[in-house]
Design an enzyme around this catalytic site. Structure first.
Site, mmCIF file in Angstrom:
data_model
loop_
_atom_site.group_PDB
_atom_site.id
_atom_site.type_symbol
_atom_site.label_atom_id
_atom_site.label_comp_id
_atom_site.label_asym_id
_atom_site.label_seq_id
_atom_site.Cartn_x
_atom_site.Cartn_y
_atom_site.Cartn_z
ATOM 1 C CE LYS A 111 -4.351 -0.904 -0.293
ATOM 2 N NZ LYS A 111 -5.142 -0.371 -1.398
ATOM 3 C CE LYS A 194 -6.782 -12.681 -9.499
ATOM 4 N NZ LYS A 194 -6.960 -12.944 -8.110
ATOM 5 C CE LYS A 197 -11.898 -2.113 -8.776
ATOM 6 N NZ LYS A 197 -12.020 -0.714 -8.579
#
Ligand code: TRP
Length: 328
Positions: A111, A194, A197
């Protein structure tokens, strides 16, 4: 019977990959276990969404998970921020979470690389909030993917540490709920990897997509010049199209195109046309239910209220007991 807890991130719409990943397993679990499924909207504050985005995303996820088959009468389906007891447990757990272990967490390191301009304390303590989500219901099982195993390990650490500090056996050790073979991998439409989004425009088929949008995406799916020798191995992009067909089309349709591939007579345009139609048919009932539920504000309010009450009953008991253990 296990007590199961899982959080759902309110980001983006529901796609086939989500459905075959975790959601189908949630739907079968709700029949057998005491399940708490919640929309993790406190967690999403770590990225500073606007109020409109936050509200819209939570609503959309609730609608789509209901449309896909989560049953508020069977599972406790709630919105995390409707149960502020979670925030109180988060506070308690933070008193026993050490900066060093939080800084070493892989998701934190990822992050701070992704959003270096917003390295807030909520990011650092994401694992304690997740532990609070799980421990508030004293869960024994958590259906999570590989990427969440470290968080679950930290949850066990925090729970055990609490037990040791206060010399109680209050929190059970939550274990990962492994789906094993039941996980069906859903590839995306752009040739590799895979469905997701974040994998680029046009890669995922969403349940809320209109038929025309589905047709466009499928027709644009990556293929190649076609096989040149009989029974040739399929390259990844082609395997992906076949895998999608296996999931949404009739077995005869799949073997028809498989034989054509093996005979080098396949025309990908025809195959994609068929796949698009089957994809549209497959998603049709979901699309219809999404529309119906989305326009039924009373039903949504009722679901939210019911989830809040059921979750809060259990959460409030935990907080009451914890406060007593701590000495308040
Ligand atoms: N961190 C999880 C994810 O990114 C979502 C989540 C939040 C969760 N709290 C949870 C999952 C508690 C399981 C249990 O997918």
């Amino acid at each position: 019977m296990e007590t199961v807890v899982s959080g759902i991130r309110p980001t983006g719409n529901l796609h086939l990959g989500n459905y075959f990943g975790a959601l189908r397993n949630f739907i079968s679990m709700q029949n057998e276990h005491n399940c708490y499924f919640f929309i993790a909207d406190y967690h999403s504050l770590t990225t500073h969404p606007t109020p409109a985005d936050l509200n819209g995303n939570v609503r959309q996820i609730l609608v789509e998970y209901l449309a896909a088959g989560l049953d508020p009468e069977k599972a406790t389906l709630y919105v995390q921020s409707d149960v502020p007891e979670v925030a109180e447990l988060y506070l308690f757990l933070n008193m026993n979470a050490y900066i060093g272990e939080l800084e070493r967490c892989t998701s934190f390191k990822d992050k701070i690389r992704q959003q270096p301009e917003n390295v807030n304390a909520g990011l650092l303590t994401y694992p304690t909030l997740m532990a609070a989500d799980i421990l508030i219901h004293r869960a024994t099982k958590v259906p999570v993917g590989k990427d969440q195993e470290q968080h679950l390990e930290m949850t066990r650490t925090f729970g055990n540490r609490f037990n040791r500090l206060y010399n109680v056996e209050y929190f059970p050790e939550p274990q990962a709920f492994n789906f094993g073979n039941e996980l069906v991998k859903i590839p995306g439409l752009n040739g590799s990897g895979k469905m997701g989004k974040s994998e680029g425009e046009g890669n995922a088929i969403y349940f809320a997509d209109e038929p025309e949008a589905i047709r466009k995406k499928v027709m644009k799916a990556v293929t190649d010049a076609g096989p040149t020798e009989p029974n040739q191995a399929k390259p990844e992009a082609i395997q992906n199209i076949f895998q999608l067909m296996k999931v949404v089309s009739a077995p005869e349709t799949f073997s028809f195109f498989d034989q054509q591939y093996n005979a080098c007579s396949i025309r990908y345009g025809d195959m994609k046309k068929q796949l698009a139609q089957d994809m549209i048919n497959y998603t049709e009932p979901f699309r219809e239910r999404i529309k119906a539920i989305s326009s039924d504000e009373d039903f949504l309010l009722k679901v939210r209220k019911m989830g809040k009450e059921k979750a809060q009953e259990n959460a409030a008991r935990t907080i009451r007991e914890i406060r007593k253990i701590i000495g308040f």
